[in-house]
Design an enzyme around this catalytic site. Structure first.
Site, PDB file in Angstrom:
ATOM      1  N   PHE A  97      -0.546  10.392  -7.683  1.00  0.00           N
ATOM      2  CA  PHE A  97      -0.313   8.958  -7.534  1.00  0.00           C
ATOM      3  C   PHE A  97      -0.932   8.190  -8.692  1.00  0.00           C
ATOM      4  CE2 PHE A  97      -0.558  10.155  -2.810  1.00  0.00           C
ATOM      5  CZ  PHE A  97       0.751  10.589  -2.828  1.00  0.00           C
ATOM      6  N   SER A 148       0.840  -1.199   0.000  1.00  0.00           N
ATOM      7  CA  SER A 148       0.000   0.000   0.000  1.00  0.00           C
ATOM      8  C   SER A 148       0.881   1.257   0.000  1.00  0.00           C
ATOM      9  CB  SER A 148      -0.920  -0.049   1.214  1.00  0.00           C
ATOM     10  OG  SER A 148      -1.154   1.207   1.737  1.00  0.00           O
ATOM     11  N   TRP A 165       2.560   1.598  -3.437  1.00  0.00           N
ATOM     12  CA  TRP A 165       1.546   1.989  -4.434  1.00  0.00           C
ATOM     13  C   TRP A 165       1.495   3.512  -4.591  1.00  0.00           C
ATOM     14  CZ3 TRP A 165      -2.806   5.058  -3.885  1.00  0.00           C
ATOM     15  CH2 TRP A 165      -3.713   5.033  -4.937  1.00  0.00           C
ATOM     16  N   HIS A 166       1.773   4.230  -3.474  1.00  0.00           N
ATOM     17  CA  HIS A 166       1.679   5.691  -3.533  1.00  0.00           C
ATOM     18  C   HIS A 166       2.784   6.327  -4.369  1.00  0.00           C
ATOM     19  CE1 HIS A 166      -1.087   5.049  -0.188  1.00  0.00           C
ATOM     20  NE2 HIS A 166      -1.615   6.193  -0.552  1.00  0.00           N
ATOM     21  N   GLY A 167       3.893   5.644  -4.502  1.00  0.00           N
ATOM     22  CA  GLY A 167       4.931   6.236  -5.333  1.00  0.00           C
ATOM     23  C   GLY A 167       6.306   5.726  -5.027  1.00  0.00           C
TER      24      GLY A 167
END
Lengths: 477, 321
Positions: free
Chosen positions: A477, A319, A322-324
């Site tokens: 994102f 998670s 996933w944001h960057g």
């Protein structure tokens, strides 16, 4: 096109009007054109990964459905997922991988020239990659039939209200709705408009104003210490919530005006009494996606304890990533995972104490203490999320711990602006607490409702805060 | 749409109409209560326009943001060039397009138009103006003629809420003063009466500097092409009218120049692509020590103002010799 821009405020009413006046058989085609127009301002290079993701998932969906042989179905699924992840990895993580690799080998005194694919992040790539993967898994599991109509499928991916930053839709929800005929529905239109107004309130009045202070502090981590930093930490906690949930409200409201209900993404997360509850209230569409397509296939909680802990950490780390491509996101995800596992142990201890002492009050006290504790843990983790690097985050925390420092003029924020910011935060939290304790229709009489709407629109007119860089945080994102 | 839907649409439109009417009425009340502040800084536009109308060509017209209002002594220029001088500069936030359009119809034979905009006018949306344009239009309703491009109208629309916010604060101040909840405020340094008969801002000349040396970090990296074409158009227009337009770089402190050198250099490179614009010197020529500034990186103090005026008037005097 930004949701809080004047262009969007003109674009949306035109699209909604044309949508309902267009013949029923042309409505989806019209929405698809509107969505393409909405995304058209993005650089051409950004359109390529979107096109690839749409094409791959459309073809793979049909191929998976056609084959009866399980191994062939699995082969198509895995192949398509590799392509989609590859697409995401190339456009979002390649720069980071190259930089990290060259930095790592330079640490050992070596030097290798690796060409850096220096392109920006295609807007919304993380969102539509997860959307397409979710769709393919649903088709593979036979939870939803593959979409045959190219136009409808393209609209499912490109639907403008949720294209840039979600919610991450499910085929069972949105794709199914795209097959229904939508007629003008007064209740949905007005409910959508109210949500948009509330979303704009959160974004333009609170998040943008808070950003002005927060950006100043976080871009000069060595300049501040003590209370101004602590204030910035709290402000960012509200900024990111108002920014992202404000965006989601506008997205859900816009979609609802055309009769489509998008998934819920936020449910007053800062009133959560545990980290487990926080994740049931924060970015719900991502959390449920990770639960259904990663956590449960890993075994969920039907495994031995240590394996369950491992599953939780994996989900949270993913998670974060996933944001960057930044170590700060990884740290943020890991911290949440670790705390989630630890709090599970704490929960059983608390329950035992409560049962042992047979105190009714203990549960109430426990709940409020949980809200405060969870909120402060979240504040702490946002420092990592917002800081430019882990070193910056640690430095900021160290500087804040001195508990010195004054709100000097160096911040260039007028006292009156601070007053208004705190006032609007109080309004937000009051509304949320009332919503938490009653149903959404908490304003009973129509007169009261009208006063509320009037004040909301006047506040938007008078207190909207704009500066040169007010893009939505999750739009990156 | 079926009949029941049409009835729902009518109800919806009526409710939206009612709410909009309430909002418009409130805005109207706020604007009326705020009224006209006769001594407001932007109200100086009235005097400047009057001056521009009554001063015959040939003359010198100074155009720019507050750097021109604060940083030049028109009397010296008038004395050196033996031409009457009108300083039209007020504030950068009214936008360069507005400033140029404002003087354009008045340019006559033999006029010398000196343009010295702030560097920010070359980036982003500032050349289209912000909420100050609303107030300027309040004081000078004819100013709508200076809004020529759609981007100016868009900028005006975008800034309406800021205009309403400032008006509501003025209205609130007025109400609290009338109701004796608050003492009457002292006249501001930034006011209409702070300008002299040429349109120069002079109230700061006897005051000690209050600038802390900080300047905003420039976030906007997109050069505004329209700024360059507007300058070129004015230059060509002036030539057709047998007048001259000269462009000067504004005076900035050394620290600002060092920090923003690349950002400024991009403007210079772009400017070189417009040979019709007559540019005097380089940005570096206009750099001054930090202690030469009054309250911002563009506002010169008395000493620097004199130094700068003498340098510019000497150049203008020998310009075509």
């Amino acid at each position: 096109m930004q949701f809080d821009s004047l262009q969007y405020m003109v674009f949306l009413p035109i699209i909604v009007t044309l949508f309902y006046t267009a013949p029923a058989q042309w409505r989806l085609a019209f929405l698809l054109c509107a969505s393409v127009y909405f995304y058209a301002s993005a650089p051409t290079i950004y359109v390529l990964p979107l096109f690839l993701a749409t094409l791959v998932s459309y073809c793979a969906g049909i191929l998976i459905e056609r084959r009866q042989d399980e191994s062939a179905r699995k082969y198509y699924l895995v192949f398509a997922i590799i392509l989609l992840i590859g697409n995401l990895a190339f456009f979002k993580y390649a720069n980071f991988a190259v930089t990290s690799f060259t930095t790592a080998i330079s640490y050992w005194g070596l030097s290798v020239h690796v060409p850096n694919p220096n392109h920006g992040f295609p807007t919304g790539i993380s969102f539509y990659t997860f959307l397409t993967i979710g769709y393919l898994i649903d088709v593979y599991r036979r939870d939803h039939p593959a979409e045959k109509s190219t136009g409808t499928f393209a609209l499912y991916i490109l639907f403008f209200p949720k294209l840039l930053a979600g919610p991450i839709e499910r085929s069972k929800n949105l794709l199914a709705q795209l097959h229904e005929q939508k007629n003008f529905d007064y209740t949905k239109i007005t409910s959508g408009m109210k949500l948009i107004a509330w979303g704009l309130f959160k974004k333009t009045i609170i998040a943008n104003r808070a950003a002005f202070y927060v950006d100043t502090v976080y871009s000069n981590p060595t300049h501040y210490a003590g209370w101004p930093l602590i204030f910035a930490f709290y402000l960012y906690t509200f900024q990111i919530y108002c920014d992202f949930s404000g965006y989601t409200d506008i997205a859900v409201g816009s979609s609802r005006m055309m009769g489509y209900d998008l998934l819920e993404n936020f449910r007053r997360p800062y009133l959560a009494s545990s980290i487990r509850e926080f994740w049931r209230r924060w970015h719900i569409s991502l959390t449920t996606w990770l639960r259904d397509y990663l956590y449960l296939p890993l075994g969920g909680n039907r495994v031995i304890k240590w394996r369950w802990r491992f599953n939780i950490i994996v989900v949270f780390v993913l998670s974060g990533i996933w944001h960057g491509p930044n170590w700060t996101f990884l740290a943020w995800g890991t911290l949440h995972g670790v705390y989630y596992v630890l709090s599970d142990g704490m929960k059983s201890i608390c329950n035992r104490i409560g049962a042992l002492r047979s105190l009714e009050r203990f549960h109430t006290l426990n709940k409020y203490a949980g809200i405060v504790l969870t909120f402060h843990f979240v504040v702490l983790t946002w420092i990592f999320f917002r800081a430019n690097s882990i070193t910056d985050a640690l430095l900021l925390m160290q500087s804040a711990s001195t508990l010195r420092g004054t709100f000097n003029n160096a911040l260039k924020v007028a006292r009156i602006d601070m007053f208004w910011l705190v006032f609007w935060l109080a309004v937000l939290m009051t509304v949320e607490i009332v919503q938490e304790s009653r149903s959404f229709q908490w304003l009973g009489s129509s007169r009261l409702r009208w006063i509320f709407y009037y004040l909301l629109v006047m506040s938007l007119l008078l207190f909207t805060f704009t500066s040169t860089d007010n893009n939505f945080i999750y739009g990156r994102f | 749409m079926v009949g029941s839907s049409m009835a729902q649409v009518k109800v919806l439109l009526c409710k939206i109409g009612f709410l909009s009417a309430l909002i418009i009425l409130t805005c109207f009340i706020i604007i009326v209560v705020a009224g006209s502040q006769k001594n407001h800084y932007l109200a100086s536009v009235i005097d400047k326009h009057k001056l521009l109308k009554v001063t015959q060509s040939p003359r010198v017209i100074l155009v720019g943001g507050s750097n021109v209002a604060f940083g030049l002594d028109s009397a010296i220029i008038q004395h050196e060039l033996r031409l009457p001088v009108v300083n039209m500069a007020i504030k950068a936030t009214i936008g360069l397009h507005y400033m140029l359009e404002e003087v354009k119809p008045f340019i006559g034979h033999g006029d010398l138009v000196m343009v010295m905009p702030e560097y920010e006018q070359f980036y982003g949306d500032l050349p289209n103006g912000n909420d100050d344009v609303w107030l300027l239009l309040w004081y000078s309703p004819d100013g709508y003629r200076n809004l020529r491009s759609p981007s100016q109208y868009l900028a005006l629309l975008k800034s309406f809420h800021v205009f309403m916010f400032t008006r509501s604060r003025v209205a609130w101040d007025k109400l609290t003063t009338v109701l004796r909840m608050k003492p009457e405020s002292k006249p501001d340094l930034y006011s209409r009466s702070s300008f002299n008969e040429h349109g120069d801002f002079v109230a700061h000349l006897s005051l000690s500097p209050s600038w802390d040396g900080c300047f905003p970090t420039q976030k906007d990296e997109t050069l505004n092409e329209e700024t360059f074409s507007s300058l070129q158009n004015l230059s060509k227009y002036a030539a057709r009218k047998k007048a001259k337009m000269v462009f000067f770089w504004p005076s900035i402190p050394e620290s600002f120049y060092v920090a923003q050198k690349a950002w400024i250099q991009r403007i210079v490179s772009k400017m070189n692509q417009y040979p019709d614009i007559r540019v005097h010197g380089t940005p570096f020529d206009s750099v001054l020590p930090v202690n030469n500034f009054f309250d911002s990186p563009y506002h010169l103090n008395a000493t620097a103002r004199l130094k700068r005026t003498l340098a510019i008037s000497r150049f203008l005097l020998h310009m075509d010799k």
